[in-house]
Motif scaffolding. Structure first.
Motif, PDB file in Angstrom:
ATOM      1  N   ALA A  89       0.784  -1.071  -0.379  1.00  0.00           N
ATOM      2  CA  ALA A  89      -0.099   0.205   0.052  1.00  0.00           C
ATOM      3  C   ALA A  89       1.150   1.306   0.224  1.00  0.00           C
ATOM      4  CB  ALA A  89      -0.564   0.296   0.971  1.00  0.00           C
ATOM      5  N   GLY A  90       2.008   0.992  -0.060  1.00  0.00           N
ATOM      6  CA  GLY A  90       2.926   2.008  -0.192  1.00  0.00           C
ATOM      7  C   GLY A  90       2.849   2.578   1.285  1.00  0.00           C
ATOM      8  N   GLU A  91       3.044   1.519   2.305  1.00  0.00           N
ATOM      9  CA  GLU A  91       2.920   2.808   3.843  1.00  0.00           C
ATOM     10  C   GLU A  91       4.354   2.519   4.439  1.00  0.00           C
ATOM     11  OE1 GLU A  91      -0.228   1.276   5.950  1.00  0.00           O
ATOM     12  OE2 GLU A  91      -1.832   1.612   4.810  1.00  0.00           O
ATOM     13  N   LEU A  92       4.672   1.787   4.201  1.00  0.00           N
ATOM     14  CA  LEU A  92       6.555   1.491   3.818  1.00  0.00           C
ATOM     15  C   LEU A  92       7.593   0.561   3.227  1.00  0.00           C
ATOM     16  CD1 LEU A  92       5.289  -1.388   6.680  1.00  0.00           C
ATOM     17  CD2 LEU A  92       6.035   1.225   7.623  1.00  0.00           C
ATOM     18  N   GLY A  93       8.704   1.113   2.865  1.00  0.00           N
ATOM     19  CA  GLY A  93       9.480   0.589   2.618  1.00  0.00           C
ATOM     20  C   GLY A  93      10.747   1.670   1.896  1.00  0.00           C
ATOM     21  N   ARG A  94      10.860   2.200   0.916  1.00  0.00           N
ATOM     22  CA  ARG A  94      12.048   3.144   0.487  1.00  0.00           C
ATOM     23  C   ARG A  94      11.917   4.011  -0.275  1.00  0.00           C
ATOM     24  NH1 ARG A  94      16.766   2.409  -2.065  1.00  0.00           N
ATOM     25  NH2 ARG A  94      18.889   3.666  -0.970  1.00  0.00           N
ATOM     26  N   LEU A  95      11.663   5.062  -0.701  1.00  0.00           N
ATOM     27  CA  LEU A  95      12.044   5.323  -2.165  1.00  0.00           C
ATOM     28  C   LEU A  95      12.931   6.300  -1.870  1.00  0.00           C
ATOM     29  CD1 LEU A  95       9.220   6.259  -4.786  1.00  0.00           C
ATOM     30  CD2 LEU A  95       8.747   8.616  -2.341  1.00  0.00           C
ATOM     31  N   VAL A  96      12.988   6.585  -2.928  1.00  0.00           N
ATOM     32  CA  VAL A  96      14.471   7.575  -3.794  1.00  0.00           C
ATOM     33  C   VAL A  96      14.031   8.448  -4.469  1.00  0.00           C
ATOM     34  CG1 VAL A  96      16.759   7.333  -4.744  1.00  0.00           C
ATOM     35  CG2 VAL A  96      15.773   5.260  -3.074  1.00  0.00           C
ATOM     36  N   LEU A  97      14.804   9.563  -4.446  1.00  0.00           N
ATOM     37  CA  LEU A  97      13.187  10.770  -5.176  1.00  0.00           C
ATOM     38  C   LEU A  97      14.265  11.659  -4.586  1.00  0.00           C
ATOM     39  CD1 LEU A  97      10.799  12.557  -5.847  1.00  0.00           C
ATOM     40  CD2 LEU A  97      10.756  13.462  -2.868  1.00  0.00           C
ATOM     41  N   GLY A  98      14.583  11.679  -6.389  1.00  0.00           N
ATOM     42  CA  GLY A  98      15.114  12.856  -7.007  1.00  0.00           C
ATOM     43  C   GLY A  98      14.596  14.478  -7.064  1.00  0.00           C
ATOM     44  N   PHE A  99      15.181  15.425  -7.071  1.00  0.00           N
ATOM     45  CA  PHE A  99      14.402  16.583  -7.423  1.00  0.00           C
ATOM     46  C   PHE A  99      15.524  17.688  -8.185  1.00  0.00           C
ATOM     47  CE2 PHE A  99      15.719  16.776  -2.949  1.00  0.00           C
ATOM     48  CZ  PHE A  99      16.447  18.077  -2.643  1.00  0.00           C
ATOM     49  N   VAL A 100      15.116  18.705  -9.044  1.00  0.00           N
ATOM     50  CA  VAL A 100      15.943  19.472  -9.325  1.00  0.00           C
ATOM     51  C   VAL A 100      15.653  20.958  -8.217  1.00  0.00           C
ATOM     52  CG1 VAL A 100      15.220  19.389 -11.317  1.00  0.00           C
ATOM     53  CG2 VAL A 100      13.569  20.721 -10.315  1.00  0.00           C
ATOM     54  N   GLY A 101      17.050  21.672  -7.876  1.00  0.00           N
ATOM     55  CA  GLY A 101      16.383  22.334  -7.018  1.00  0.00           C
ATOM     56  C   GLY A 101      15.644  23.409  -6.543  1.00  0.00           C
ATOM     57  N   SER A 102      15.238  23.595  -7.893  1.00  0.00           N
ATOM     58  CA  SER A 102      14.157  25.209  -7.695  1.00  0.00           C
ATOM     59  C   SER A 102      12.421  24.350  -7.018  1.00  0.00           C
ATOM     60  CB  SER A 102      13.376  25.693  -8.956  1.00  0.00           C
ATOM     61  OG  SER A 102      13.725  24.451 -10.335  1.00  0.00           O
ATOM     62  N   ALA A 103      12.353  23.020  -7.263  1.00  0.00           N
ATOM     63  CA  ALA A 103      11.297  22.285  -6.718  1.00  0.00           C
ATOM     64  C   ALA A 103      11.761  22.695  -4.884  1.00  0.00           C
ATOM     65  CB  ALA A 103      11.391  20.779  -6.594  1.00  0.00           C
ATOM     66  N   HIS A 128      10.548   0.046 -13.264  1.00  0.00           N
ATOM     67  CA  HIS A 128      11.176   0.425 -11.669  1.00  0.00           C
ATOM     68  C   HIS A 128      10.051   0.718 -10.224  1.00  0.00           C
ATOM     69  CE1 HIS A 128      14.953   0.575 -13.994  1.00  0.00           C
ATOM     70  NE2 HIS A 128      15.251  -0.897 -12.345  1.00  0.00           N
ATOM     71  N   GLU A 129       8.437   0.514 -10.340  1.00  0.00           N
ATOM     72  CA  GLU A 129       8.051   1.378 -10.010  1.00  0.00           C
ATOM     73  C   GLU A 129       7.700   0.503  -9.298  1.00  0.00           C
ATOM     74  OE1 GLU A 129       2.655   3.307 -10.503  1.00  0.00           O
ATOM     75  OE2 GLU A 129       3.725   2.441 -12.791  1.00  0.00           O
ATOM     76  N   THR A 130       7.049   0.905  -7.531  1.00  0.00           N
ATOM     77  CA  THR A 130       7.328   0.729  -6.101  1.00  0.00           C
ATOM     78  C   THR A 130       5.387   0.871  -5.601  1.00  0.00           C
ATOM     79  OG1 THR A 130       7.903   2.385  -5.076  1.00  0.00           O
ATOM     80  CG2 THR A 130       9.733   0.320  -5.820  1.00  0.00           C
ATOM     81  N   PRO A 131       4.969   0.018  -4.702  1.00  0.00           N
ATOM     82  CA  PRO A 131       4.098   1.188  -3.846  1.00  0.00           C
ATOM     83  C   PRO A 131       4.531   1.726  -3.232  1.00  0.00           C
ATOM     84  CG  PRO A 131       4.401  -1.581  -3.512  1.00  0.00           C
ATOM     85  CD  PRO A 131       5.128  -1.554  -4.262  1.00  0.00           C
ATOM     86  N   ALA A 132       5.682   2.443  -3.088  1.00  0.00           N
ATOM     87  CA  ALA A 132       6.155   3.942  -2.676  1.00  0.00           C
ATOM     88  C   ALA A 132       6.079   4.571  -3.122  1.00  0.00           C
ATOM     89  CB  ALA A 132       7.123   3.049  -1.863  1.00  0.00           C
ATOM     90  N   CYS A 133       6.738   4.717  -4.485  1.00  0.00           N
ATOM     91  CA  CYS A 133       5.891   5.694  -5.595  1.00  0.00           C
ATOM     92  C   CYS A 133       4.912   5.763  -5.874  1.00  0.00           C
ATOM     93  CB  CYS A 133       7.109   4.852  -7.267  1.00  0.00           C
ATOM     94  SG  CYS A 133       6.734   5.830  -8.196  1.00  0.00           S
TER      95      CYS A 133
END
Length: 303
Positions: free
Chosen positions: A87-101, A277-282
């Motif tokens: 359900a995406g409640e647990l696990g690991r999410l590696v999130l990239g972001f541009v500086g302006s975000a 590579h889509e995960t529940p956390a994604c």
């Protein structure tokens, strides 16, 4: 050894009565007796003594009971963990972001993610749009917040998160700072602070194309910088002018002013991910991003 047989043994050990244990479990008493015998055979020891009047634990059964309870509890925790991870409640999410975000989107989205999924482990990586595209392709990122390329990248999916106008960023003492709007001709010959094209081709070309518009020319790059916060800081220091997403004005910094552009272009911020590579956390993060209320321009977002 079947988990349900361990559960059956626990029921009999707690009830010390086969009929009551069978009723509690919702099975027939003969079937329960048979399962207990099979468990004892698998273990090679007797767990219970029974006759017509009473049921009692053997020494082996008494020693086995607390471990049996631990085994069942551990299995239940494993099931809950699997379901919550799905359900995406647990696990690991590696999130990239541009500086302006970091100006608007991340400060508003990250608290929602942490509130709704408190056990989700977030790994944040500030990267340019180009770096994120590479990382998404090789599986280093689960999700990226970036300035999307045009045309779209094969193999990656994108969802628009925010759309905002470009603004002119000017040193506060600059002659153009007294105007309400700035056009390409006004920027002709001005020293620019700009990021290298290889760090974000789509946004770089959007900026340079605007500068080459009516009465303008290709920007004269006085200083290169990668991150938007650095670009704005260099503008404030008088290094040059720049064009930046409107959300950058939300970060208070003395020495810089922002002005609207004449017929200025809009710039997008998108969430991008690889279906392979889509995960529940994604999926959980995309759900939160879909509900993000406003862009830096005050316009409704698209999901």
């Amino acid at each position: 050894m079947e988990l349900r047989r361990i559960e059956y043994f626990i029921a009999v050990a707690e009830e010390l009565h086969f009929s009551r244990a069978a009723e509690r479990l919702g099975i027939a008493q003969p079937a329960l007796s048979q399962q207990i015998k099979r468990l004892e055979t698998a273990l090679g020891v007797r767990l219970l003594t029974r006759n017509r009047r009473r049921v009692a634990l053997t020494a082996a059964g008494a020693a086995f009971l607390p471990r049996a309870r631990e085994t069942v509890a551990s299995a239940e925790r494993a099931v809950r963990t699997a379901r919550r991870t799905a359900a995406g409640e647990l696990g690991r999410l590696v999130l990239g972001f541009v500086g302006s975000a970091t100006a608007e989107v991340l400060p508003r989205v990250l608290p929602l993610l942490r509130r709704d999924y408190p056990e989700l482990r977030l790994v944040l990586k500030e990267m340019t749009s180009t770096e994120q595209l590479t990382a998404l392709g090789n599986g280093e990122l689960d999700l990226g917040l970036l300035r999307p390329p045009s045309p779209p990248v094969p193999g990656l999916r994108a969802r628009l998160v925010a759309r905002e106008p470009l603004l002119a960023a000017l040193p506060s003492g600059h002659p153009l700072a007294g105007r309400d709007r700035v056009g390409p001709g006004d920027l002709r010959g001005e020293p620019f602070v700009l990021f290298p094209r290889e760090k974000g081709q789509w946004l770089h070309d959007l900026i340079t194309d605007y500068c080459r518009g009516r009465g303008g020319a290709h920007p004269v790059v006085a200083q290169e910088a990668v991150m938007m916060q650095t670009i704005v800081a260099l503008v404030a220091a008088g290094t040059g002018v720049s064009l930046v997403p409107a959300s950058q004005r939300l970060i208070a910094r003395p020495g810089v002013v922002f002005r609207s552009l004449v017929a200025g272009p809009m710039v997008d911020l998108a969430a991008m991910w690889s279906p392979s590579h889509e995960t529940p956390a994604c999926a959980a993060a995309l759900g939160v991003l879909s509900g993000f209320p406003l862009s830096g321009s005050g316009r409704p977002l698209l999901g």
